[in-house]
Design a protein around this motif. Structure first.
Motif, short mmCIF file in Angstrom:
data_model
loop_
_atom_site.label_atom_id
_atom_site.label_comp_id
_atom_site.label_asym_id
_atom_site.label_seq_id
_atom_site.Cartn_x
_atom_site.Cartn_y
_atom_site.Cartn_z
N ARG A 215 99.29 20.41 28.62
CA ARG A 215 99.25 19.76 27.32
C ARG A 215 100.60 19.11 27.04
N VAL A 216 100.56 18.00 26.36
CA VAL A 216 101.77 17.25 26.03
C VAL A 216 102.43 17.92 24.82
N CYS A 217 103.66 18.36 24.99
CA CYS A 217 104.38 19.07 23.92
C CYS A 217 105.68 18.32 23.61
N ALA A 218 106.01 18.22 22.34
CA ALA A 218 107.21 17.48 21.92
C ALA A 218 108.13 18.38 21.10
N ALA A 219 109.39 18.43 21.48
CA ALA A 219 110.43 19.07 20.68
C ALA A 219 111.24 17.94 20.04
N VAL A 220 111.44 18.00 18.74
CA VAL A 220 112.06 16.88 18.03
C VAL A 220 113.21 17.36 17.16
N PRO B 206 101.12 13.94 21.61
CA PRO B 206 101.55 15.34 21.65
C PRO B 206 100.49 16.26 21.07
N ARG B 207 100.29 17.39 21.75
CA ARG B 207 99.31 18.40 21.29
C ARG B 207 100.01 19.60 20.67
N ASP B 208 101.32 19.63 20.77
CA ASP B 208 102.08 20.74 20.21
C ASP B 208 103.45 20.19 19.81
N LEU B 209 104.07 20.80 18.78
CA LEU B 209 105.30 20.26 18.22
C LEU B 209 106.24 21.41 17.85
N ARG B 210 107.53 21.23 18.15
CA ARG B 210 108.55 22.16 17.68
C ARG B 210 109.71 21.35 17.11
N ARG B 211 110.17 21.77 15.92
CA ARG B 211 111.36 21.14 15.35
C ARG B 211 112.58 21.94 15.80
N VAL B 212 113.63 21.26 16.23
CA VAL B 212 114.87 21.93 16.65
C VAL B 212 116.05 21.23 16.00
N ASP B 213 117.13 21.99 15.81
CA ASP B 213 118.36 21.39 15.29
C ASP B 213 119.03 20.54 16.36
N ALA B 214 118.97 21.03 17.61
CA ALA B 214 119.57 20.30 18.73
C ALA B 214 118.84 20.68 20.01
N LEU B 215 118.55 19.70 20.83
CA LEU B 215 117.89 19.95 22.11
C LEU B 215 118.88 20.61 23.08
N GLY C 190 124.92 15.70 29.13
CA GLY C 190 124.05 15.22 28.06
C GLY C 190 122.59 15.16 28.43
N LYS C 191 122.23 15.59 29.64
CA LYS C 191 120.83 15.61 30.03
C LYS C 191 120.11 16.78 29.39
N VAL C 192 118.93 16.50 28.87
CA VAL C 192 118.13 17.57 28.29
C VAL C 192 117.65 18.50 29.41
N ILE C 193 117.74 19.80 29.18
CA ILE C 193 117.30 20.79 30.17
C ILE C 193 115.83 21.08 29.89
N LYS C 194 114.94 20.39 30.60
CA LYS C 194 113.51 20.46 30.32
C LYS C 194 112.92 21.87 30.45
N PRO C 195 113.32 22.67 31.45
CA PRO C 195 112.75 24.04 31.50
C PRO C 195 113.04 24.84 30.23
N GLU C 196 114.20 24.62 29.63
CA GLU C 196 114.53 25.32 28.38
C GLU C 196 113.66 24.81 27.24
N VAL C 197 113.38 23.51 27.24
CA VAL C 197 112.48 22.95 26.22
C VAL C 197 111.09 23.56 26.37
N ALA C 198 110.61 23.65 27.63
CA ALA C 198 109.25 24.18 27.86
C ALA C 198 109.10 25.60 27.33
N LYS C 199 110.20 26.39 27.37
CA LYS C 199 110.13 27.77 26.89
C LYS C 199 109.81 27.85 25.39
N LEU C 200 110.09 26.77 24.65
CA LEU C 200 109.80 26.75 23.23
C LEU C 200 108.29 26.81 22.94
N PHE C 201 107.48 26.47 23.94
CA PHE C 201 106.03 26.36 23.73
C PHE C 201 105.25 27.47 24.41
#
Length: 499
Positions: free
Chosen positions: A440-445, A472-481, A487-498
């Motif tokens: 599923r497509v998940c977005a952290a914003v 997106p099928r799921d959403l998480r609000r974050v203060d900072a990615l 400066g690269k986003v660490i995608k495995p850490e983002v995935a853990k949010l879901f």
């Protein structure tokens, strides 16, 4: 009578520019003659009476500045392999690199001595302070063949434990000369270094390209938006290179300045001949805002630890937002399918790179090295499509390509759309295992906490811009990615949010 040992080309170039300024840093202003003298002293301290370090690994930690440059060059001139450590890393990560590289010598700036000395002792490494190394008496130096290993730079570790990518002196030379030719570096250039010096962006693109060319490299010990703007306002720079997050912070500082200072900021930018962005995807809205401020269309390029830079938008000619251009001089690039066959024009495929700048190996990881190559081509793991000769990066093969509902979608494409939403500062899109969709497509914003931002509201807005299966099928609000040092986003850490 014995003739003196042959110089590496980088050292030979420095001799040609001996009287010119090389480095401006917190410690002072230094010429190429100073760099040759001080790096020879460091080399003597490292050799300690030996003729040649013979590719012994030398891990070193110094803040960006004169000590860093002198030690790096000293390692090379002594015949060692330079292993730069990250000032931002905690002791556990520093020890991992020292251990993995099997560093024979650990060199530390005095401010890091307390952290590094016990690490050196635990690993049986000789410990040396930069303050002592820079004052050693110079002695005879070995002749260094260009085929020798020069440097081990550790990958960002966004998908697992960092691996040490080994580059030879010839490989480093190829990476540098490709950029010097493509971006037309000369001895009249002056650049400000604001990037970390444990990644190729700072080491190769800025520092070594400048010193290869006889140019001036100004170095700030840490990034400060106001201080960087003051240097830009001076009008003395000809080039500037940074990551998208740095441009974002510079834009914020510009927006907070008064009108008179904004005029000085913009004028300083317009005096430069080139401004470059890389190491992470550049949001189109950042590119457009920077164009308004500076008059520059940021030059986007593509590279990675293992290959240096491979693709670049042109110095002269059209720079296309969201695209990373064409192969640099000496670089060959192709797009292939999962079986390794070249894809038809206009079809997405994995980027594979060949050329003299490609790294030699992953340090002491023969299996990983073998898996990284196919028929002599380095497998980047990045998927792209070529549009009128320009490459568009679609994402990492394993991270940014999401298989959802029978479709393959690009996380980067969705992110680019979401960034145009008026409330979203930054975002990251990941695929998470799902029984119904496959992934599923998940977005952290990054949005204000009090914005009342909901998944339903986002989907309703996104339907105007994205196909239904890309929503997106799921959403998480974050203060900072979560991000790494570049400066690269660490995608495995983002995935853990879901999960």
């Amino acid at each position: 009578m014995n003739s003196p040992p042959a110089d590496l080309p980088l050292i030979a170039h420095a001799r040609e520019h001996a009287g010119r300024t090389a480095v401006v840093a917190a410690e002072g202003t230094f010429t190429y003659a100073d760099l040759l003298d001080t790096s020879a002293r460091v080399a003597a301290a490292l050799l300690q009476g030996r003729e040649d370090l013979r590719e012994a690994r030398v891990a070193f930690l110094a803040p960006p500045g004169w000590d860093y440059v002198a030690v790096q060059w000293g390692v090379w001139r002594a015949g060692g392999i330079a292993v730069p450590l990250a000032v931002s890393h905690p002791p556990a990560e520093l020890e991992y690199v020292v251990q993995d590289a099997d560093a024979e010598i650990v060199v530390a700036h005095p401010q890091f001595a307390e952290a590094l000395r016990p690490i050196a002792e635990r690993n049986g490494s000789r410990f040396l302070l930069t303050a002592d190394a820079l004052k050693a008496e110079p002695g005879p130096l070995p002749s260094i063949d260009r085929a020798r290993r020069a440097m081990i730079v550790y990958t960002s570790g966004t998908t697992g434990k960092p691996k040490g990518a080994v580059t030879t002196h010839a490989g480093l030379e190829a990476q540098v000369t490709a950029l010097v030719e493509a971006w037309e570096w000369t001895a009249d250039d002056r650049i400000l270094l604001v990037l970390p010096l444990h990644h190729v962006h700072g080491i190769v693109n800025v520092l070594t390209c400048a010193l290869w060319s006889g140019a001036v490299c100004e170095i700030v010990p840490r990034f400060d938006a106001d201080e960087v703007w003051r240097v830009i306002e001076s009008g003395r720079l000809t080039l500037f290179m940074a990551v998208p997050t740095v441009y974002g912070r510079l834009i914020a500082a510009y927006d907070g300045a008064d009108e008179a200072r904004r005029e000085r900021m913009s004028a300083g930018c317009r005096r430069m001949r080139l401004m470059v962005s890389g190491s992470a995807a550049l949001p189109v809205q950042t590119l457009e805002r920077w164009r308004q401020i500076s008059g520059h269309v940021l030059l986007e390029r593509y590279g990675m630890t293992e290959i240096g830079m491979a693709l670049s938008n042109p110095l002269h000619g059209e720079r296309r937002p969201g695209l990373v251009g064409m192969p640099l001089p000496g670089v060959r690039a192709r797009l292939v399918d999962e079986e390794g066959a070249e894809v038809e024009p206009g079809t997405p495929g994995e980027i594979e790179i060949a050329g003299p700048g490609v790294f030699l190996e992953y340090w002491r990881r023969p299996d990983a090295t073998a898996q990284a190559f196919r028929d002599g081509w380095f497998r980047t793991g990045d998927v792209a499509v070529v549009e009128d000769g320009y490459h568009r990066i679609l994402g990492r093969r394993s991270v940014d390509i999401i298989k959802t509902g029978g479709y393959k979608v690009s996380a980067l494409e969705i992110e680019e759309v979401l960034r145009t939403h008026p409330l979203i500062g930054e975002c990251a899109v990941v695929g998470v295992l799902d029984e119904q969709w496959g992934e599923r497509v998940c977005a952290a914003v990054e949005v204000p906490e009090d914005a009342g931002f909901t998944l339903q509201a986002l989907q309703e807005w996104a339907r105007e811009h994205l196909a239904p299966y890309k929503l997106p099928r799921d959403l998480r609000r974050v203060d900072a990615l979560p991000r790494n040092a570049m400066g690269k986003v660490i995608k495995p850490e983002v995935a853990k949010l879901f999960v």
